[in-house]
Enzyme design. Sequence first.
Site, PDB file in Angstrom:
ATOM      1  CG  ASP A  50      -0.258   0.057   2.715  1.00 39.99           C
ATOM      2  OD1 ASP A  50       0.927  -0.034   2.546  1.00 39.99           O
ATOM      3  OD2 ASP A  50      -1.006   0.083   3.476  1.00 39.99           O
ATOM      4  CB  SER A  51       4.604   1.540   0.015  1.00 39.69           C
ATOM      5  OG  SER A  51       4.759   0.486  -0.723  1.00 39.69           O
ATOM      6  CG  ASP A  89       0.149  -4.105   2.032  1.00 39.93           C
ATOM      7  OD1 ASP A  89      -0.070  -4.796   2.968  1.00 39.93           O
ATOM      8  OD2 ASP A  89       0.897  -3.163   2.227  1.00 39.93           O
ATOM      9  CE  LYS A 119       2.980  -5.817   4.006  1.00 37.91           C
ATOM     10  NZ  LYS A 119       2.399  -4.738   4.934  1.00 37.91           N
ATOM     11  CD  GLU A 121       0.361  -1.305   7.944  1.00 39.03           C
ATOM     12  OE1 GLU A 121       0.085  -0.449   9.067  1.00 39.03           O
ATOM     13  OE2 GLU A 121       0.820  -0.777   6.758  1.00 39.03           O
ATOM     14  CD  GLU A 188       7.659  -0.116   7.771  1.00 35.86           C
ATOM     15  OE1 GLU A 188       6.561  -0.929   7.290  1.00 35.86           O
ATOM     16  OE2 GLU A 188       8.006   0.944   6.810  1.00 35.86           O
TER      17      GLU A 188
END
Length: 284
Positions: A50-51, A89, A119, A121, A188
């Site tokens: 999602d970056s 993501d 993925k 978070e 991270e």
Amino acid sequence: MTTRTQGAEALPSLAELRRRGSPIVMITAYDYPGGRIAEQAGADVVLVGDSAANTVLGYATTREISLEELLMLTRAVRRAVRGIPVIGDLPFGSYEASDDLAVASARRFMEEAGCDAVKLEGAGAMLSRVRAIIAAGIPVIGHVGLLPQSVTSPDGYRARGRDVQQAIDIVADAESLAAAGCAAVVVEAVPSEIGTLITERVDVPVIGIGAGAGTDGQVLVYHDLLGYGESRPAKFVRRYASAHELFVSAVARWALDVRSRAFPSKDEGYALAPEVLAEVRSKL
Ligand code: KIV
């Protein structure tokens, strides 16, 4: 009982690299050429992060990218990447509210974008989402430490786990994600010692970004690694190219050539036989 979508064996190529002690190379990609480059360069796994919110869509934070936007980018990467896993993501807002929402969003990445895993978070309340997605037959990669989807301003991108309690919490989060059945965990922006400690304590591949050299693998954002874009890189980024300057200079040279009529040359166009041109002119 271990199912095919649960634990390290859900992504066997990564589990095998961890077993062999061979560092795992994960890179992000957001489009077709990026996916081709990642695979041709020998990456082990591609994350459509999602970056993309920051790197290709110009949003200030990753909280602004939508599920539809990320699915579109993920489909492009999947068309490019043929022989290694592609991870989708789950974007902010697509999984936190309920297990049902999380499963529905994860299914879209698998069915509409051909992903091998998703993925998400965080741990804590997200463990229930992780278990629900795995129970639906979809492998999950966890993400601990700095969680960009929880950052609401540019100065929030700071290392996590530098005091005792935060460090303990991050290690416990990684352990709980592995115990919930995650196929791997991304860590991270934590002190290197914490990255190493997590890697020693969980039995699934640990992939670090700003988590030191002691993890099972490393991930970097494609645009950061290539210097593609104008953003100031984080401390943990090593730049291997200056793509932005290279591209600006190439486009500027082309613009100069257009303005001086040096572009296009005769060979860069199509020719018409003189008799055809004569007939065209006579009939106009
Ligand atoms: O979105 C992303 O690129 C990521 C990496 C930083 C791991 O989550």
